[in-house]
Enzyme design. Structure first.
Site, short mmCIF file in Angstrom:
data_model
loop_
_atom_site.label_atom_id
_atom_site.label_comp_id
_atom_site.label_asym_id
_atom_site.label_seq_id
_atom_site.Cartn_x
_atom_site.Cartn_y
_atom_site.Cartn_z
N ASN A 42 0.78 -1.29 0.02
CA ASN A 42 -0.17 -0.11 -0.12
C ASN A 42 0.60 1.20 -0.06
O ASN A 42 2.01 1.34 0.48
CB ASN A 42 -0.98 0.00 1.37
CG ASN A 42 -0.64 -0.07 2.54
OD1 ASN A 42 0.44 -0.93 2.57
ND2 ASN A 42 -1.25 0.26 3.44
N ILE A 43 0.30 2.22 -0.70
CA ILE A 43 1.21 3.51 -0.87
C ILE A 43 0.26 4.53 -0.41
O ILE A 43 -0.98 4.90 -1.34
CB ILE A 43 1.53 3.53 -2.44
CG1 ILE A 43 2.37 2.55 -2.93
CG2 ILE A 43 2.54 4.90 -2.50
CD1 ILE A 43 2.86 2.48 -4.13
N GLU A 44 0.49 5.11 0.59
CA GLU A 44 -0.47 6.38 1.25
C GLU A 44 0.08 7.64 0.48
O GLU A 44 0.90 7.86 -0.28
CB GLU A 44 -0.61 6.30 2.47
CG GLU A 44 -1.11 4.98 2.94
CD GLU A 44 -1.33 4.85 4.45
OE1 GLU A 44 -0.95 5.72 5.56
OE2 GLU A 44 -2.07 3.95 4.87
N CYS A 53 -4.03 0.44 -2.47
CA CYS A 53 -3.93 -0.60 -1.77
C CYS A 53 -2.98 -1.44 -2.21
O CYS A 53 -2.37 -1.43 -3.50
CB CYS A 53 -5.30 -1.31 -1.69
SG CYS A 53 -6.63 -0.69 -0.79
N GLU A 55 -3.01 -4.47 -2.93
CA GLU A 55 -3.54 -5.59 -3.78
C GLU A 55 -3.52 -4.89 -5.32
O GLU A 55 -3.28 -5.38 -6.30
CB GLU A 55 -4.97 -5.97 -3.63
CG GLU A 55 -5.15 -6.77 -2.10
CD GLU A 55 -5.31 -6.10 -1.16
OE1 GLU A 55 -4.83 -4.77 -1.21
OE2 GLU A 55 -6.19 -6.43 -0.21
N CYS A 90 -10.37 -4.49 0.22
CA CYS A 90 -11.59 -3.51 0.11
C CYS A 90 -12.21 -3.69 -1.02
O CYS A 90 -12.02 -4.64 -2.13
CB CYS A 90 -10.86 -2.27 0.29
SG CYS A 90 -10.24 -1.56 -1.41
N CYS A 93 -10.63 -2.82 -4.56
CA CYS A 93 -9.56 -4.10 -4.75
C CYS A 93 -10.50 -5.20 -5.41
O CYS A 93 -9.95 -5.99 -6.52
CB CYS A 93 -8.79 -4.66 -3.75
SG CYS A 93 -7.49 -3.02 -3.67
N1 THU Z 1 -5.28 -1.49 2.51
C1 THU Z 1 -4.71 -2.24 1.83
O1 THU Z 1 -3.60 -1.98 1.02
N2 THU Z 1 -5.44 -3.31 1.51
C2 THU Z 1 -6.49 -3.89 2.00
O2 THU Z 1 -7.00 -4.86 1.68
C3 THU Z 1 -6.93 -3.14 3.05
C4 THU Z 1 -6.63 -1.60 3.25
C5 THU Z 1 -4.55 -0.30 2.96
C6 THU Z 1 -5.04 1.20 2.52
C7 THU Z 1 -4.49 2.11 3.51
O3 THU Z 1 -2.99 2.44 3.16
C8 THU Z 1 -4.32 1.36 4.87
O4 THU Z 1 -4.43 -0.28 4.54
C9 THU Z 1 -5.56 1.57 5.76
O5 THU Z 1 -6.97 1.49 5.17
#
Ligand code: THU
Length: 136
Positions: A42-44, A53, A55, A90, A93
């Site tokens: 995941n890259i915020e 996300c 995935e 989520c 995804c």
């Molecule tokens: N996130 C994912 O990368 N994959 C998931 O299946 C659920 C959520 C990430 C998004 C965000 O960076 C962090 O988790 C919190 O929601």
């Protein structure tokens, strides 16, 4: 590539997670039909909405390299510095998986390398809308 090896790939992918806001680190490993593995994290983003996300990172990396046939994705997640926890993809995804994967056969591994469960995309996105719905 065994399911367990793919879970370990996801755990490796998680190490690259960029999560200065949630500190919730996710790693994914996507197995192609030819046996290649694409990792994603995941890259915020400071603006929150552009966050990607793990995935989708893995899927987009693979598609951008010309891959279209996928068998399995493994996902591991947990708060920075804490134990891994069971985390489920989520809705966005799941919809992206629906674009490229056969819901009947595409497998989603969730949990930890020590204890993971296997789902099909159909189980995670029942009655999903996909490319076939747009065919005449
Ligand atoms: N996130 C994912 O990368 N994959 C998931 O299946 C659920 C959520 C990430 C998004 C965000 O960076 C962090 O988790 C919190 O929601």
């Amino acid at each position: 590539m065994t399911d367990l090896e793919l879970m370990f790939e996801a755990a490796e992918a998680r190490k690259a997670a960029y999560t200065p806001y949630s500190h919730f680190q996710v790693g994914a490993a996507l197995l192609t039909a030819e046996g290649r593995v694409y990792r994603g994290c995941n890259i915020e983003n400071a603006a929150y909405t552009p966050t990607n996300c793990a995935e989708r990172t893995a899927i987009f990396k693979a598609v951008s390299e010309g891959e279209r046939h996928f068998e399995t994705i493994a996902v591991v997640a947990g708060k920075e510095g804490e134990e891994l926890t069971f985390t489920s993809p989520c809705g966005v995804c799941r919809q992206v998986m629906m674009e490229f994967c056969d819901p009947e056969t595409f497998r989603i591994l969730l949990g930890t390398p020590e204890n993971f469960h296997v789902f099909t995309l159909k189980e995670m996105l029942p009655e999903g809308f996909g490319p076939l719905d747009l065919q005449a």
